[in-house]
Design a protein around this motif. Structure first.
Motif, PDB file in Angstrom:
ATOM      1  N   UNK A  97       0.801  -1.219   0.000  1.00 43.91           N
ATOM      2  CA  UNK A  97       0.000   0.000   0.000  1.00 43.91           C
ATOM      3  C   UNK A  97       0.843   1.283   0.000  1.00 43.91           C
ATOM      4  N   UNK A  98       2.114   1.174   0.335  1.00 47.98           N
ATOM      5  CA  UNK A  98       3.030   2.315   0.324  1.00 47.98           C
ATOM      6  C   UNK A  98       2.714   3.387   1.369  1.00 47.98           C
ATOM      7  N   UNK A  99       1.656   3.208   2.137  1.00 50.57           N
ATOM      8  CA  UNK A  99       1.445   4.104   3.276  1.00 50.57           C
ATOM      9  C   UNK A  99       1.025   3.240   4.465  1.00 50.57           C
ATOM     10  N   UNK A 100       1.122   3.804   5.666  1.00 50.02           N
ATOM     11  CA  UNK A 100       0.851   3.017   6.870  1.00 50.02           C
ATOM     12  C   UNK A 100      -0.656   2.797   7.015  1.00 50.02           C
ATOM     13  N   UNK A 101      -1.083   1.535   6.920  1.00 43.88           N
ATOM     14  CA  UNK A 101      -2.496   1.219   7.093  1.00 43.88           C
ATOM     15  C   UNK A 101      -2.719   0.808   8.550  1.00 43.88           C
ATOM     16  N   UNK A 133      -4.387   5.090  -4.025  1.00 47.65           N
ATOM     17  CA  UNK A 133      -4.681   3.742  -3.551  1.00 47.65           C
ATOM     18  C   UNK A 133      -5.391   3.881  -2.206  1.00 47.65           C
ATOM     19  N   UNK A 134      -6.511   3.209  -2.070  1.00 47.84           N
ATOM     20  CA  UNK A 134      -7.233   3.279  -0.802  1.00 47.84           C
ATOM     21  C   UNK A 134      -7.266   1.910  -0.144  1.00 47.84           C
ATOM     22  N   UNK A 138      -6.330   6.402   3.313  1.00 49.99           N
ATOM     23  CA  UNK A 138      -5.627   6.861   2.121  1.00 49.99           C
ATOM     24  C   UNK A 138      -4.450   7.733   2.552  1.00 49.99           C
ATOM     25  N   UNK A 139      -3.461   7.779   1.701  1.00 50.35           N
ATOM     26  CA  UNK A 139      -2.303   8.622   1.973  1.00 50.35           C
ATOM     27  C   UNK A 139      -2.761  10.080   2.055  1.00 50.35           C
TER      28      UNK A 139
END
Ligand code: ZN
Ligand code: ZN
Lengths: 275, 196
Positions: free
Chosen positions: A166-170, A192-193, A210-211
């Motif tokens: 996801x490239x961001x912290x979920x 990307x969600x 989301x980022x």
């Protein structure tokens, strides 16, 4: 028996594993050898202490019933109070059971419908996060929006997002009393969600993530200016009550999260205060 | 009986029934192991849940007629390792001199381990014994728990940990020695035993 042999049999005597034929010789040595005698007594005391202070206990009743419950929902079709899962499995037979392959995560192949925006949150732009969160949540409750994976184990949900890069912290908060977790990812424009669904008894809790850089006036996803201001100032925003659900927004570690649930706002906040 | 339940495939119902009859009765053994291994009730609960859920999912991998307790135990052990194992720490240094001094300080007419326990360790609390047990390395702690708390025989323990009986015996001996040294330390801190 010499000291060495006696020493090797300490445990056997203490744990009643020594053949009777050797017992006499063992104790004869102890009577003659104070050093071995003391050492034997001390080793025995260790066992007495453990048995005295750490007795065997019964499994607490609430733990027992939680396990029985989890096993019942492990075959999702068995749980009649789970309309969402029953629907999924009626349409798509559960592959793991069908083929006999044991699989911990039930991976299903569903994709979020793209750009389905109803009219329920009037006045908000189609790319507004509150509007999307609200609409997705309604679809989840109706069983029309289904996750790519469902699992009783939070770790597998975390792993799912890692695998999907996801490239961001979920955030996947651990939830006490959660029956199962659902997860999926989706693309909205170039954003990307990530989506997490919790089933807690009769309630659903849905997280849209989301980022943060994808959210703003000129960005792919939007929020009303007043909401952005509240997030900037306090880190939180709680939405005016919708008829059907409460919505809470916050940002953390570069991620913007929106939560929707039928629960009271207080309960949601309590569950979400994982920071 | 709801519609959903009555449409359950027969194979699933059979699996459920089998699992309930064979696996669930061993919950106490697993719970106690989880409790003494993790050292707290919350982690024990999580570990037990994870173990049963995995066991249920992998039920078709269980060979009927083999030792189910040992099978469940191994699932728990693996889950524990994946979830909780901290970096493998050096076992605490055992002060053998102090153990040795202790042996010398007890007069040998003491013959009953129960009297000795009362006299030397009578002031120890359950928490301290639990803490001492937690402090010893995992392999040793495991056999001590299985033997002294769960009351398993050496043969059963050997099957649980998939080691020869000789290994069980030596780990028990070493585990108890480590435990003894730790308990002695606590007893000294409390002033039950004189400092040397
Ligand atoms: Zn001797
Ligand atoms: Zn030794």
């Amino acid at each position: 028996m010499d000291c060495r042999e006696v020493h090797d049999h300490f445990g056997d005597v203490i744990d009643r594993e020594l053949p009777v034929t050797l017992r006499e010789r063992f104790f004869t040595h102890l009577r003659r050898c104070p050093r071995c005698h003391i050492e034997y007594l001390c080793e025995f005391v260790g066992k007495i202490l453990v048995r005295k202070h750490l007795p065997h206990v019964r499994t607490p009743a609430d733990v027992q019933s939680a396990i029985i419950h989890e096993i019942q929902i492990a075959d999702p079709i068995e749980s009649p109070q789970n309309p969402w899962l029953i629907r999924i499995f009626r349409r798509h037979p559960f592959p793991a059971i069908a083929t006999g392959i044991a699989s911990i995560a039930l991976v299903l192949y569903f994709i979020l419908p793209r750009g389905t925006h109803g009219l329920s949150v009037a006045g908000l732009a189609p790319n507004d996060i509150i509007r999307q969160t609200h609409e997705n949540f309604m679809l989840i409750r109706k069983g029309e929006l289904t996750p790519a994976m469902v699992s009783c184990e939070r770790d597998l949900v975390v792993g799912f997002f890692e695998k999907n890069n996801t490239r961001f912290a979920v955030a996947v908060p651990q939830m006490e009393g959660c029956d199962w977790y659902g997860a999926t990812t989706n693309e909205f424009g170039d954003a990307l969600t990530a989506h997490v669904v919790y089933k807690l008894g009769n309630d659903y809790l849905y997280l849209f993530q989301v980022e943060k850089t994808k959210v703003g006036a000129q960005a792919t996803l939007s929020l009303p200016e007043s909401v952005l201001a509240s997030l900037r100032e306090t880190g939180w925003y709680t939405d005016i009550d919708h008829a059907e659900c409460s919505i809470i927004l916050w940002s953390l570690n570069g991620t913007l999260c929106a939560a929707a649930s039928t629960m009271s706002k207080e309960r949601m906040l309590a569950l979400l205060s994982y920071r | 009986m709801s519609a959903a339940r009555s449409t359950l495939p027969r194979s699933t119902r059979k699996k459920h029934k089998e699992f309930e009859h064979e696996a669930l009765p061993h919950m106490d053994v697993l719970y106690n192991f989880a409790l003494r291994t993790t050292g707290n009730a919350d982690d024990a609960r999580d570990l037990l849940q994870e173990t049963y859920l995995k066991a249920y999912r992998f039920w078709d991998k269980y060979e009927k007629g083999t030792n189910i307790r040992a099978w469940l135990f191994r699932i728990m052990k693996n889950s524990y390792i994946n979830r909780y194992r901290k970096e493998t720490k050096e076992p605490d240094k055992v002060d053998y001199d102090s153990v040795e001094n202790f042996y010398n300080s007890i007069r040998s007419e003491q013959t009953d381990p129960n009297d000795l326990e009362e006299k030397i360790f009578g002031g120890l609390l359950g928490d301290e014994v639990a803490k001492a047990l937690e402090s010893i390395p995992e392999d040793f702690r495991t056999v001590v728990i299985l033997c002294d708390i769960e009351g398993l025989t050496y043969e059963e323990i050997a099957e649980f940990i998939e080691c020869p009986i000789g290994t069980v015996r030596s780990r028990l001996h070493r585990g108890r020695k480590l435990l003894q040294a730790k308990l002695l330390e606590y007893a000294k801190e409390q002033g039950i035993l004189g400092h040397d």
